[in-house]
Write a protein that holds these residues in place. Sequence first.
Motif, PDB file in Angstrom:
ATOM      1  N   VAL A 149     102.053 -15.654  34.788  1.00 53.10           N
ATOM      2  CA  VAL A 149     100.903 -16.137  35.567  1.00 53.10           C
ATOM      3  C   VAL A 149     100.249 -17.273  34.777  1.00 53.10           C
ATOM      4  O   VAL A 149      99.873 -17.076  33.627  1.00 53.10           O
ATOM      5  CB  VAL A 149      99.875 -15.003  35.782  1.00 53.10           C
ATOM      6  CG1 VAL A 149      98.654 -15.527  36.522  1.00 53.10           C
ATOM      7  CG2 VAL A 149     100.507 -13.856  36.544  1.00 53.10           C
ATOM      8  N   PRO A 150     100.137 -18.472  35.392  1.00 52.35           N
ATOM      9  CA  PRO A 150      99.587 -19.608  34.635  1.00 52.35           C
ATOM     10  C   PRO A 150      98.158 -19.339  34.172  1.00 52.35           C
ATOM     11  O   PRO A 150      97.359 -18.720  34.875  1.00 52.35           O
ATOM     12  CB  PRO A 150      99.619 -20.761  35.638  1.00 52.35           C
ATOM     13  CG  PRO A 150     100.288 -20.269  36.838  1.00 52.35           C
ATOM     14  CD  PRO A 150     100.511 -18.818  36.751  1.00 52.35           C
TER      15      PRO A 150
ATOM     16  N   GLU B  97     103.391  -7.484  29.634  1.00 51.80           N
ATOM     17  CA  GLU B  97     103.196  -8.758  28.940  1.00 51.80           C
ATOM     18  C   GLU B  97     104.090  -9.825  29.558  1.00 51.80           C
ATOM     19  O   GLU B  97     103.675 -10.965  29.764  1.00 51.80           O
ATOM     20  CB  GLU B  97     103.482  -8.574  27.444  1.00 51.80           C
ATOM     21  CG  GLU B  97     102.933  -9.677  26.570  1.00 51.80           C
ATOM     22  CD  GLU B  97     103.965 -10.715  26.227  1.00 51.80           C
ATOM     23  OE1 GLU B  97     103.577 -11.819  25.812  1.00 51.80           O
ATOM     24  OE2 GLU B  97     105.180 -10.452  26.389  1.00 51.80           O
TER      25      GLU B  97
ATOM     26  N   MET C 160     102.619 -10.848  32.907  1.00 54.81           N
ATOM     27  CA  MET C 160     101.357 -11.586  32.785  1.00 54.81           C
ATOM     28  C   MET C 160     101.593 -12.992  32.265  1.00 54.81           C
ATOM     29  O   MET C 160     100.915 -13.935  32.659  1.00 54.81           O
ATOM     30  CB  MET C 160     100.412 -10.840  31.858  1.00 54.81           C
ATOM     31  CG  MET C 160      99.869  -9.574  32.493  1.00 54.81           C
ATOM     32  SD  MET C 160      98.816  -8.707  31.333  1.00 54.81           S
ATOM     33  CE  MET C 160      98.265  -7.352  32.339  1.00 54.81           C
ATOM     34  N   SER C 161     102.561 -13.142  31.361  1.00 52.13           N
ATOM     35  CA  SER C 161     102.827 -14.470  30.823  1.00 52.13           C
ATOM     36  C   SER C 161     103.347 -15.408  31.906  1.00 52.13           C
ATOM     37  O   SER C 161     103.255 -16.634  31.758  1.00 52.13           O
ATOM     38  CB  SER C 161     103.839 -14.391  29.685  1.00 52.13           C
ATOM     39  OG  SER C 161     103.299 -13.657  28.622  1.00 52.13           O
TER      40      SER C 161
ATOM     41  N   SER D 239      99.375 -11.415  26.009  1.00 43.81           N
ATOM     42  CA  SER D 239      99.912 -12.565  26.736  1.00 43.81           C
ATOM     43  C   SER D 239      98.984 -13.780  26.662  1.00 43.81           C
ATOM     44  O   SER D 239      99.427 -14.895  26.857  1.00 43.81           O
ATOM     45  CB  SER D 239     100.177 -12.194  28.194  1.00 43.81           C
ATOM     46  OG  SER D 239      98.981 -12.248  28.938  1.00 43.81           O
ATOM     47  N   ARG D 240      97.678 -13.558  26.372  1.00 40.44           N
ATOM     48  CA  ARG D 240      96.757 -14.682  26.432  1.00 40.44           C
ATOM     49  C   ARG D 240      96.219 -15.141  25.071  1.00 40.44           C
ATOM     50  O   ARG D 240      95.809 -16.277  24.923  1.00 40.44           O
ATOM     51  CB  ARG D 240      95.545 -14.324  27.315  1.00 40.44           C
ATOM     52  CG  ARG D 240      95.867 -14.187  28.786  1.00 40.44           C
ATOM     53  CD  ARG D 240      96.266 -15.518  29.378  1.00 40.44           C
ATOM     54  NE  ARG D 240      96.322 -15.479  30.841  1.00 40.44           N
ATOM     55  CZ  ARG D 240      97.450 -15.335  31.528  1.00 40.44           C
ATOM     56  NH1 ARG D 240      98.587 -15.197  30.896  1.00 40.44           N
ATOM     57  NH2 ARG D 240      97.423 -15.337  32.850  1.00 40.44           N
TER      58      ARG D 240
ATOM     59  N   MET E 203     103.711 -20.528  26.773  1.00 38.60           N
ATOM     60  CA  MET E 203     102.257 -20.670  26.992  1.00 38.60           C
ATOM     61  C   MET E 203     101.546 -20.798  25.643  1.00 38.60           C
ATOM     62  O   MET E 203     101.819 -20.034  24.730  1.00 38.60           O
ATOM     63  CB  MET E 203     101.748 -19.436  27.744  1.00 38.60           C
ATOM     64  CG  MET E 203     100.306 -19.542  28.118  1.00 38.60           C
ATOM     65  SD  MET E 203      99.767 -18.087  29.019  1.00 38.60           S
ATOM     66  CE  MET E 203     100.905 -18.102  30.390  1.00 38.60           C
ATOM     67  N   ASN E 204     100.659 -21.789  25.522  1.00 41.96           N
ATOM     68  CA  ASN E 204      99.915 -21.861  24.260  1.00 41.96           C
ATOM     69  C   ASN E 204      98.718 -20.925  24.330  1.00 41.96           C
ATOM     70  O   ASN E 204      97.914 -20.958  25.254  1.00 41.96           O
ATOM     71  CB  ASN E 204      99.491 -23.304  23.939  1.00 41.96           C
ATOM     72  CG  ASN E 204      98.958 -24.006  25.156  1.00 41.96           C
ATOM     73  OD1 ASN E 204      99.026 -23.447  26.256  1.00 41.96           O
ATOM     74  ND2 ASN E 204      98.415 -25.191  24.999  1.00 41.96           N
ATOM     75  N   LYS E 205      98.658 -20.062  23.331  1.00 42.65           N
ATOM     76  CA  LYS E 205      97.628 -19.034  23.354  1.00 42.65           C
ATOM     77  C   LYS E 205      96.456 -19.474  22.491  1.00 42.65           C
ATOM     78  O   LYS E 205      96.635 -20.186  21.512  1.00 42.65           O
ATOM     79  CB  LYS E 205      98.196 -17.732  22.802  1.00 42.65           C
ATOM     80  CG  LYS E 205      99.401 -17.241  23.555  1.00 42.65           C
ATOM     81  CD  LYS E 205      99.980 -16.044  22.858  1.00 42.65           C
ATOM     82  CE  LYS E 205     101.266 -15.598  23.529  1.00 42.65           C
ATOM     83  NZ  LYS E 205     101.898 -14.506  22.797  1.00 42.65           N
ATOM     84  N   THR E 206      95.270 -18.998  22.862  1.00 40.38           N
ATOM     85  CA  THR E 206      94.113 -19.303  22.042  1.00 40.38           C
ATOM     86  C   THR E 206      93.955 -18.259  20.958  1.00 40.38           C
ATOM     87  O   THR E 206      94.246 -17.091  21.169  1.00 40.38           O
ATOM     88  CB  THR E 206      92.820 -19.315  22.888  1.00 40.38           C
ATOM     89  OG1 THR E 206      93.105 -18.643  24.106  1.00 40.38           O
ATOM     90  CG2 THR E 206      92.341 -20.713  23.148  1.00 40.38           C
TER      91      THR E 206
END
Lengths: 266, 296
Positions: free
Chosen positions: A157-158, A151, A154-155, A89-90, B1-4
């Motif tokens: 969550v900002p 996933e 979690m996505s 997710s990150r 969301m933009n991911k790194t």
Amino acid sequence: MSRKKTFGISAYIVFLLLPVYWLINMSFKSNEEILGTFSLWPQQFTLANYQVIFTDPTWYNGYFNSIYYVVMNSFITLLVALPAAYAFSRYKFVGDKHLFFWLLTNRMAPPAVFLLPFFQLYSSVGLFDTHIAVALAHCLFSVPLAVWILEGFMSAVPKEIDETAYIDGYSFPRFFIRIFLPLISSGIGVTIFFSFMFSWVELLLARTLTSVEAKPIAAIMTRTIGASGVDWGVLAAAGVLTIIPGILVIYFVRNHVAKGFALGRV
Amino acid sequence: MNKTQNNKAWFLVLPVFLLVAFSAIIPLMTVVNYSVQDIFDQNNAYFVGVEWYREILQDPRLQDSLLRQFMYSASVLSIEVPLGIAVALMMPTRGAMASLTLILLAVPLLIPWNVVGTIWQIFARADIGLLGYVVNGLGIDYNYANNPVDAWVTVVLMDVWHWTSLIALLCYSGLRAIPDAYYQAAQIDRASNWAIFKYIQLPKLKGVLIIGVLLRFMDSFMIYTEPFVLTGGGPGNSTTFLSQTLTKMAIGQFDIGPAAAFSIVYFLIVLLVSWLFFTSISQLDKDKSKGTNNES
């Protein structure tokens, strides 16, 4: 409109519960009554069928075996799926999309013919007939789904929350446990529900990987079918008892699930 | 969301990868291994190349059960998806009734699969089961153990009973995610119920429906335990689905080579259908977003 809806949903729930009711009904009857007379409720109410199960360790140990490996499976699933879902997710990383699809393909393998290789694999590492073997084998189905569900949660969550926490001096593990996990608690509830569901109901692998020590209840049930016919009453009673843990789990996580189903994209 | 971009994220994924690889890749390779060899015992195995594959593709038993399998998956999906959406739309939205409905709907999902088979075996029997007794009482000759059509109806009905709740619960969650403002706007526009469903609810349900349909397709295509307990594949072969044919081959007749070859083909079919499904859906998404971009 609203009355029509209430009628519709009630009719559907009756359809869902009738077969279950019939099982419960039969579990309180003696075999003579089951085969002899047709009645909507037990005429001669008896607990003898349940007594058979509760007084015989080979019967009731089956329940403990099943519960044992299901709990283990849920725990392992959460333990490995949480960090993985966080990564998906990150971060972007080499092969992330392929890895995700590959995980899902494991749900697509037909279990029937993978039984023999599974048996050989777990025997060769000395795990045959242990609870952990079944728990690990079930991870094949539960982990991909858990990663997928978590996933999604979690996505939602900002990412700013992560960054703020790091600025405040939180280390990654501390941030993850103290701040992040409470934020996705409903996601964890839903994940436990799904891991439980797929592990509790599965029989083929569980039966293949066990013989005596870790034999699941669902496999023990087949012994009611003997040469002299089927022992319907005990079969029904054992069936009723397998439904109860499921209802308990959904009851305990119902608020999480209700909220979780509403928030997450599951 | 933009991911790194961060390849260190692999460390977080590694446990999952190792765990699943242990249980997935080794057995899969074993099956591949079986599928290209003729095995008599542990020390007598001969490499036969693609012979098993050639043999099984002409085997009428497997062709029949493959056809039955597609018919089965198509019929359960075509009933469960609309019914699941309808149930989700009818569910109460708040209060104690909502939790109660949620719990009751989840009950069939949490019953072990062989117990599901047992429940229906008992429920549908003409002599001791409520369903069989009532249907026969209505003057319809019904016996799932003798009549192939009855057996089919019973197996499909059992699957609908068992799995519609999954679609319903997923759709329910999708519906709850729609903000009230959407409905208020629809009310101002005097939108009909059908219009609300078509333009507000259905588009929001697409995400969960993809998951639901995919899970249902994969699981119904691999169904084994429930029909095995209910009908044992009979009468005749009328409800013998793919997994059952394969298990019979592998364990009943020790034809491990052909069975392994077919399970690889089987796996590839599921993979292909799921992949087609995935790409067509994401294509649809792309086209749609392109369309709205052009309009604006």
